[in-house]
Design a protein around this motif. Sequence first.
Motif, PDB file in Angstrom:
ATOM      1  N   ASN A 176     -28.267  75.687  23.047  1.00 44.54           N
ATOM      2  CA  ASN A 176     -28.462  77.034  22.502  1.00 44.54           C
ATOM      3  C   ASN A 176     -28.689  76.959  20.988  1.00 44.54           C
ATOM      4  O   ASN A 176     -27.813  76.569  20.229  1.00 44.54           O
ATOM      5  N   ILE A 178     -28.998  79.151  18.620  1.00 48.35           N
ATOM      6  CA  ILE A 178     -28.190  79.979  17.701  1.00 48.35           C
ATOM      7  C   ILE A 178     -26.791  79.390  17.546  1.00 48.35           C
ATOM      8  O   ILE A 178     -26.284  79.234  16.437  1.00 48.35           O
ATOM      9  N   PHE A 179     -26.199  79.020  18.675  1.00 48.41           N
ATOM     10  CA  PHE A 179     -24.861  78.442  18.613  1.00 48.41           C
ATOM     11  C   PHE A 179     -24.894  77.075  17.909  1.00 48.41           C
ATOM     12  O   PHE A 179     -23.972  76.717  17.178  1.00 48.41           O
ATOM     13  N   VAL A 182     -24.810  77.730  14.369  1.00 46.42           N
ATOM     14  CA  VAL A 182     -23.457  78.149  13.952  1.00 46.42           C
ATOM     15  C   VAL A 182     -22.572  76.916  13.771  1.00 46.42           C
ATOM     16  O   VAL A 182     -21.875  76.775  12.760  1.00 46.42           O
ATOM     17  N   THR A 185     -23.650  74.997  10.639  1.00 46.20           N
ATOM     18  CA  THR A 185     -23.198  75.646   9.396  1.00 46.20           C
ATOM     19  C   THR A 185     -21.692  75.457   9.222  1.00 46.20           C
ATOM     20  O   THR A 185     -21.217  75.134   8.128  1.00 46.20           O
ATOM     21  N   THR A 186     -20.953  75.653  10.319  1.00 46.28           N
ATOM     22  CA  THR A 186     -19.489  75.531  10.235  1.00 46.28           C
ATOM     23  C   THR A 186     -19.087  74.131   9.793  1.00 46.28           C
ATOM     24  O   THR A 186     -18.236  73.965   8.909  1.00 46.28           O
ATOM     25  N   LYS A 277     -15.299  76.658  26.495  1.00 45.26           N
ATOM     26  CA  LYS A 277     -16.037  77.783  25.913  1.00 45.26           C
ATOM     27  C   LYS A 277     -15.675  79.076  26.636  1.00 45.26           C
ATOM     28  O   LYS A 277     -15.509  79.025  27.858  1.00 45.26           O
ATOM     29  N   PRO A 278     -15.595  80.207  25.972  1.00 46.17           N
ATOM     30  CA  PRO A 278     -15.725  80.376  24.536  1.00 46.17           C
ATOM     31  C   PRO A 278     -14.458  79.912  23.813  1.00 46.17           C
ATOM     32  O   PRO A 278     -13.378  79.991  24.369  1.00 46.17           O
ATOM     33  N   PHE A 279     -14.630  79.451  22.586  1.00 46.93           N
ATOM     34  CA  PHE A 279     -13.463  78.985  21.831  1.00 46.93           C
ATOM     35  C   PHE A 279     -13.510  79.522  20.413  1.00 46.93           C
ATOM     36  O   PHE A 279     -14.528  80.058  19.972  1.00 46.93           O
ATOM     37  N   LEU A 281     -13.704  79.128  16.527  1.00 47.61           N
ATOM     38  CA  LEU A 281     -14.268  78.136  15.600  1.00 47.61           C
ATOM     39  C   LEU A 281     -13.216  77.586  14.638  1.00 47.61           C
ATOM     40  O   LEU A 281     -13.261  76.419  14.262  1.00 47.61           O
TER      41      LEU A 281
END
Lengths: 297, 348
Positions: A176, A178-179, A182, A185-186, A277-279, A281
Amino acid sequence: MNKIIIAEDIMQEHEVKRYFEIWRESVIRSHLTITAVFLKLANFTPSTEVERCNINVQISNFLKSKIRKTDLLFQSADGDHWGILFLQSSDVEAEAFLRRIYKMLKNNNVVKEFNQLGIKASITEIRNNHVTFDTLVEKNKEKLADDSQPMWLIERVTDYRVQPIEQVKVSIIEQNVIFRKVLETTLHQLHIPNFALEVTAYEDGYSFLQSNTYKSGHTHLVVMNDILPRKNGLEILHTLRKMPNEKKFIIYMMSERNSEGAILNAYEGGVDEYIVKPFNLRLLEAKIKRTFARFWL
Amino acid sequence: MIGLSIHFLLSVIALLLVLFFIFVLYLFFQRERENHFLTARETYIKNYSQCWYEYLFNDEIFSVVLVPRGRAQVEAIEIIFSSYLKNIINENVRQKIKEFSNVYLIKFYAQDLRSKRWSIRMNALYRISELHIDELLEACKKLERTNISETEYFQLLKIYSSFQPDLFIEKIKVPNASYSESEYRRLFVLLEEDVFIRFFDEFDRWPANIQYAVIDTAAAKKNMKYIDRLKQLLTHDVTEIKIRALKGLFEIGVIDDIEPFVPFVTSDFWEARLMVGKIFKHVPLTYTYSYLELLLQDENWWVRSQAAKTIAEDREGLAKLQQFIASSSDQYGIEMAQEIVARKQGNR
């Protein structure tokens, strides 16, 4: 000048030097913190050579009985100092050791006949390879050179405690877009003391294996999904864990599957962390920080 | 022979060519429209996904450039939100997505709910549920009064379960459509704890499908608060419910007292005996060995096999099985014990 008193069965300064050079190089390679402790008698001038010899032997035997098998006790060339190299130990443990033996010396009259005898010490924590053995000995002797220093003093040499920044490769493998962004970036923004993260992202397992980044000798954090196009997460896991230097990989597997079987299978395959998931961040960041914090004492 | 003039044939061919040309033009136009839509969607994702990240995760100030202009941008926002919600748990992010959707996406989905096309209405219902657009609850209720499909009604129930649990329970009591156990499970798994526990309070009033789904959902949620409720069902009159309650308790995996399970060791139903064998995995062998020894001599192969596996999992298990082999006279039990011992030793 006083005759140098050498206790029997104790390594000497020139003998330890060779060992020290090898251990020093392991400091970075194996994240092996070394702490050196130097001890000296405080405010004490023996009246005779016999008395001096007697005290030296008793102190040496006392120290020898208190160190672990992994620690190395030696006597300096001038015969006035004792050195102990603690492997895999930080200055906190070294200080605790000193406090312990100080207490014993104060209470139990370990060195018989000399009730007023006291010692002082200096601690050097070594977390880089910028120090030579001669400099180490010299700096610690300087710290303890002042004869007016009180008994039971603990000095510190702090010149070698700064860890070098270690380069760590981070690979994110997530389909994915977009994820993936993310996560990228994180992890880019994640600050881990003494480690520099070089983050790269891949959309499938095949492109990761084609990249060859995993073939370098760096510590390598892999954050990947279990299901991926082309090569899936479990195939990558097997490939990495079959490599001769597989210990350098820290593998985090993300999955939507929360079943006991799936989790057990992943851990048995060699993942270090399994994240459902979901988790959160922040939780992922905390786990990664703890993983790297365990590298050094 | 059919007599057709050349002139007539040419006219037909010309007409067909014109129709073909119009069709090609139509396809070309549609293709262009679709490309334009996809480009607009991808451009929005490319340009603004980072802005969304900053706004949602780093508390940056909301920018009006994020407000969608047109369907393509709505779809782009759906993709972005969906990626976040499927992968990341963050209450703050969820709240921001909900607030944004309730203000800026509401008009698009309200329009979609009125669409004559089933697929558009279904998509709107999915998004309302996923993005928590509770402002559209009344529009959903209005939709329910029209002639909708079973799948739409199911989706509406999911929406009610999130936004108005009382209404959900009311609706489920008088079902307009009968759903399977797995469908009920999908509905119940979304319920908050306090709403879900109400299903246990009125347990006997529900039809069997719902009763089974409630027990299975409690097991899947692995919540210790449901242990007592499941234990109460162990004395239920219906065997299926007792067996499912045993299975649920095994899956939650916290056993503080073996007494409620002991009567099942001698149950007439092998499924119940099998589940007890499994449940005893969560209890030290010292408390359970005498019962497991009985189960190891059971008439049913599955029960014997489970009892041997449960014993073997304990640190002292292999020794106990070897002791059983040496002392027992039950040939089937001995064979099972020997098989598990051999397998366990082979794994070492």
